[in-house]
Write a protein that holds these residues in place. Structure first.
Motif, PDB file in Angstrom:
ATOM      1  N   LEU A 150       6.624  17.531   2.855  1.00 58.57           N
ATOM      2  CA  LEU A 150       7.160  16.190   3.052  1.00 58.57           C
ATOM      3  C   LEU A 150       5.977  15.226   3.013  1.00 58.57           C
ATOM      4  O   LEU A 150       5.003  15.416   3.739  1.00 58.57           O
ATOM      5  CB  LEU A 150       7.870  16.058   4.408  1.00 58.57           C
ATOM      6  N   ASP A 151       6.043  14.239   2.149  1.00 59.77           N
ATOM      7  CA  ASP A 151       4.989  13.226   2.024  1.00 59.77           C
ATOM      8  C   ASP A 151       5.624  11.911   2.468  1.00 59.77           C
ATOM      9  O   ASP A 151       6.331  11.261   1.704  1.00 59.77           O
ATOM     10  CB  ASP A 151       4.518  13.166   0.567  1.00 59.77           C
ATOM     11  N   LEU A 152       5.405  11.552   3.741  1.00 59.53           N
ATOM     12  CA  LEU A 152       6.132  10.442   4.334  1.00 59.53           C
ATOM     13  C   LEU A 152       5.219   9.284   4.702  1.00 59.53           C
ATOM     14  O   LEU A 152       4.094   9.496   5.147  1.00 59.53           O
ATOM     15  CB  LEU A 152       6.865  10.901   5.595  1.00 59.53           C
ATOM     16  N   THR A 153       5.728   8.102   4.513  1.00 63.64           N
ATOM     17  CA  THR A 153       5.116   6.910   5.079  1.00 63.64           C
ATOM     18  C   THR A 153       6.011   6.526   6.251  1.00 63.64           C
ATOM     19  O   THR A 153       7.160   6.145   6.058  1.00 63.64           O
ATOM     20  CB  THR A 153       5.053   5.762   4.054  1.00 63.64           C
ATOM     21  N   ARG A 154       5.481   6.689   7.446  1.00 66.22           N
ATOM     22  CA  ARG A 154       6.247   6.379   8.652  1.00 66.22           C
ATOM     23  C   ARG A 154       6.019   4.903   8.971  1.00 66.22           C
ATOM     24  O   ARG A 154       4.914   4.501   9.314  1.00 66.22           O
ATOM     25  CB  ARG A 154       5.797   7.267   9.813  1.00 66.22           C
ATOM     26  N   VAL A 155       7.055   4.118   8.795  1.00 75.17           N
ATOM     27  CA  VAL A 155       7.001   2.681   9.083  1.00 75.17           C
ATOM     28  C   VAL A 155       7.269   2.513  10.574  1.00 75.17           C
ATOM     29  O   VAL A 155       8.308   2.947  11.076  1.00 75.17           O
ATOM     30  CB  VAL A 155       8.044   1.914   8.237  1.00 75.17           C
ATOM     31  N   HIS A 156       6.313   1.917  11.280  1.00 73.63           N
ATOM     32  CA  HIS A 156       6.417   1.832  12.739  1.00 73.63           C
ATOM     33  C   HIS A 156       7.293   0.645  13.153  1.00 73.63           C
ATOM     34  O   HIS A 156       6.821  -0.379  13.646  1.00 73.63           O
ATOM     35  CB  HIS A 156       5.023   1.782  13.363  1.00 73.63           C
ATOM     36  N   ALA A 157       8.587   0.818  12.908  1.00 75.04           N
ATOM     37  CA  ALA A 157       9.613  -0.151  13.278  1.00 75.04           C
ATOM     38  C   ALA A 157      10.946   0.598  13.249  1.00 75.04           C
ATOM     39  O   ALA A 157      11.029   1.703  12.705  1.00 75.04           O
ATOM     40  CB  ALA A 157       9.637  -1.318  12.290  1.00 75.04           C
TER      41      ALA A 157
ATOM     42  N   ASP B 175       2.944  -1.836  10.926  1.00 72.07           N
ATOM     43  CA  ASP B 175       2.025  -0.701  10.927  1.00 72.07           C
ATOM     44  C   ASP B 175       2.729   0.451  10.233  1.00 72.07           C
ATOM     45  O   ASP B 175       3.968   0.550  10.268  1.00 72.07           O
ATOM     46  CB  ASP B 175       1.700  -0.250  12.356  1.00 72.07           C
ATOM     47  N   MET B 176       1.957   1.346   9.633  1.00 72.82           N
ATOM     48  CA  MET B 176       2.541   2.547   9.023  1.00 72.82           C
ATOM     49  C   MET B 176       1.524   3.682   9.094  1.00 72.82           C
ATOM     50  O   MET B 176       0.319   3.448   9.233  1.00 72.82           O
ATOM     51  CB  MET B 176       2.962   2.278   7.581  1.00 72.82           C
ATOM     52  N   THR B 177       2.025   4.896   9.002  1.00 78.95           N
ATOM     53  CA  THR B 177       1.174   6.075   8.981  1.00 78.95           C
ATOM     54  C   THR B 177       1.610   6.950   7.812  1.00 78.95           C
ATOM     55  O   THR B 177       2.796   7.273   7.690  1.00 78.95           O
ATOM     56  CB  THR B 177       1.282   6.879  10.297  1.00 78.95           C
ATOM     57  N   PHE B 178       0.650   7.279   6.949  1.00 78.98           N
ATOM     58  CA  PHE B 178       0.915   8.226   5.866  1.00 78.98           C
ATOM     59  C   PHE B 178       0.816   9.621   6.480  1.00 78.98           C
ATOM     60  O   PHE B 178      -0.207   9.976   7.067  1.00 78.98           O
ATOM     61  CB  PHE B 178      -0.108   8.059   4.734  1.00 78.98           C
TER      62      PHE B 178
ATOM     63  N   ASN C 262      -2.735   9.441   8.264  1.00 84.16           N
ATOM     64  CA  ASN C 262      -3.665   8.343   8.029  1.00 84.16           C
ATOM     65  C   ASN C 262      -2.963   7.046   8.417  1.00 84.16           C
ATOM     66  O   ASN C 262      -2.014   6.640   7.751  1.00 84.16           O
ATOM     67  CB  ASN C 262      -4.108   8.334   6.566  1.00 84.16           C
ATOM     68  N   PHE C 263      -3.428   6.424   9.492  1.00 90.11           N
ATOM     69  CA  PHE C 263      -2.812   5.204  10.014  1.00 90.11           C
ATOM     70  C   PHE C 263      -3.237   3.990   9.191  1.00 90.11           C
ATOM     71  O   PHE C 263      -4.401   3.869   8.801  1.00 90.11           O
ATOM     72  CB  PHE C 263      -3.204   5.013  11.476  1.00 90.11           C
ATOM     73  N   HIS C 264      -2.303   3.095   8.940  1.00 95.16           N
ATOM     74  CA  HIS C 264      -2.559   1.838   8.215  1.00 95.16           C
ATOM     75  C   HIS C 264      -2.011   0.699   9.070  1.00 95.16           C
ATOM     76  O   HIS C 264      -0.797   0.571   9.225  1.00 95.16           O
ATOM     77  CB  HIS C 264      -1.852   1.892   6.859  1.00 95.16           C
ATOM     78  N   PRO C 265      -2.894  -0.135   9.638  1.00 99.34           N
ATOM     79  CA  PRO C 265      -2.401  -1.223  10.488  1.00 99.34           C
ATOM     80  C   PRO C 265      -1.735  -2.328   9.675  1.00 99.34           C
ATOM     81  O   PRO C 265      -2.007  -2.496   8.489  1.00 99.34           O
ATOM     82  CB  PRO C 265      -3.679  -1.741  11.167  1.00 99.34           C
TER      83      PRO C 265
ATOM     84  N   ASP D 245       0.815  -1.214   0.000  1.00 98.25           N
ATOM     85  CA  ASP D 245       0.000   0.000   0.000  1.00 98.25           C
ATOM     86  C   ASP D 245       0.852   1.269   0.000  1.00 98.25           C
ATOM     87  O   ASP D 245       0.415   2.314  -0.487  1.00 98.25           O
ATOM     88  CB  ASP D 245      -0.999   0.002   1.160  1.00 98.25           C
ATOM     89  N   ASP D 246       2.078   1.184   0.504  1.00 99.20           N
ATOM     90  CA  ASP D 246       3.002   2.310   0.382  1.00 99.20           C
ATOM     91  C   ASP D 246       3.410   2.487  -1.084  1.00 99.20           C
ATOM     92  O   ASP D 246       3.466   3.601  -1.583  1.00 99.20           O
ATOM     93  CB  ASP D 246       4.233   2.126   1.271  1.00 99.20           C
ATOM     94  N   PHE D 247       3.680   1.371  -1.782  1.00 98.16           N
ATOM     95  CA  PHE D 247       4.013   1.459  -3.219  1.00 98.16           C
ATOM     96  C   PHE D 247       2.856   2.091  -3.996  1.00 98.16           C
ATOM     97  O   PHE D 247       3.072   2.930  -4.871  1.00 98.16           O
ATOM     98  CB  PHE D 247       4.325   0.076  -3.806  1.00 98.16           C
ATOM     99  N   LYS D 248       1.624   1.693  -3.666  1.00 99.41           N
ATOM    100  CA  LYS D 248       0.449   2.273  -4.352  1.00 99.41           C
ATOM    101  C   LYS D 248       0.366   3.776  -4.093  1.00 99.41           C
ATOM    102  O   LYS D 248       0.078   4.557  -4.997  1.00 99.41           O
ATOM    103  CB  LYS D 248      -0.845   1.603  -3.870  1.00 99.41           C
ATOM    104  N   HIS D 249       0.595   4.163  -2.836  1.00 98.44           N
ATOM    105  CA  HIS D 249       0.575   5.581  -2.463  1.00 98.44           C
ATOM    106  C   HIS D 249       1.624   6.355  -3.265  1.00 98.44           C
ATOM    107  O   HIS D 249       1.332   7.405  -3.843  1.00 98.44           O
ATOM    108  CB  HIS D 249       0.837   5.721  -0.954  1.00 98.44           C
TER     109      HIS D 249
END
Length: 163
Positions: A113-120, A154-157, A143-146, A27-31
């Motif tokens: 900044l358009d970031l996908t924050r990977v929760h790791a 988990d990641m947050t856009f 926008n949180f993505h579990p 879903d990050d690639f799609k974003h």
């Protein structure tokens, strides 16, 4: 021009190791594809070479110190970030897509900044996104993505805009 840095980064700002991302998040690639399609994308040579070919539906602007660098037709080769900005359209959003050195050079020029924050956290990374100064940047949307069966983390856009 709106200059946007787009990246997926870990909690410790890790970007990757050995010119590869350290996670697989469809879903990050799609974003990324949705946001950058139809636009100019600015990147360093090593980032460009990490792709199997030029990314479709985008104009690749490749920054390299190699004077005789041969890029595929339709790509633009420049020697510096300033040149990359000069060859990009003035009335559009232009994306910086990496790598770490190019993000470091461009963050002070960025509007967004358009970031996908990977929760790791990835301690063995060798490329990092620059620190985000909270006195200069603020989160304007999240926008949180579990994690799920296709996403190990988990990641947050997040979109940051200049204060």
């Amino acid at each position: 021009m709106t200059l946007t840095l787009i990246a997926a980064i870990a909690e410790n700002n890790a970007l990757g190791k050995d010119n590869k991302m350290m996670w697989h998040l469809p879903d990050d690639f799609k974003h990324f594809k949705t946001r950058t399609s139809g636009h100019y994308i600015i990147m360093g040579r090593k980032t460009f070479e990490s792709f199997p070919s030029a990314l479709p539906n985008r104009t690749s602007v490749i920054i390299t110190r190699q004077e005789d660098y041969k890029a595929p037709e339709g790509c633009i080769v420049v020697g510096s970030l300033d040149e990359a900005i000069k060859v990009s359209p003035k009335d559009e959003e232009v994306f910086v897509i990496g790598g770490g050195e190019i993000y470091n050079q461009s963050i002070d020029h960025a509007d967004k900044l358009d970031l996908t924050r990977v929760h790791a956290t990835f301690e063995d990374a060798d490329a990092y996104f620059p620190a985000i100064d909270p006195t200069k940047w603020e989160v304007s949307s999240e926008n949180f993505h579990p994690k799920d069966e296709k996403h190990k983390y988990d990641m947050t856009f997040q979109v940051y805009t200049k204060r």
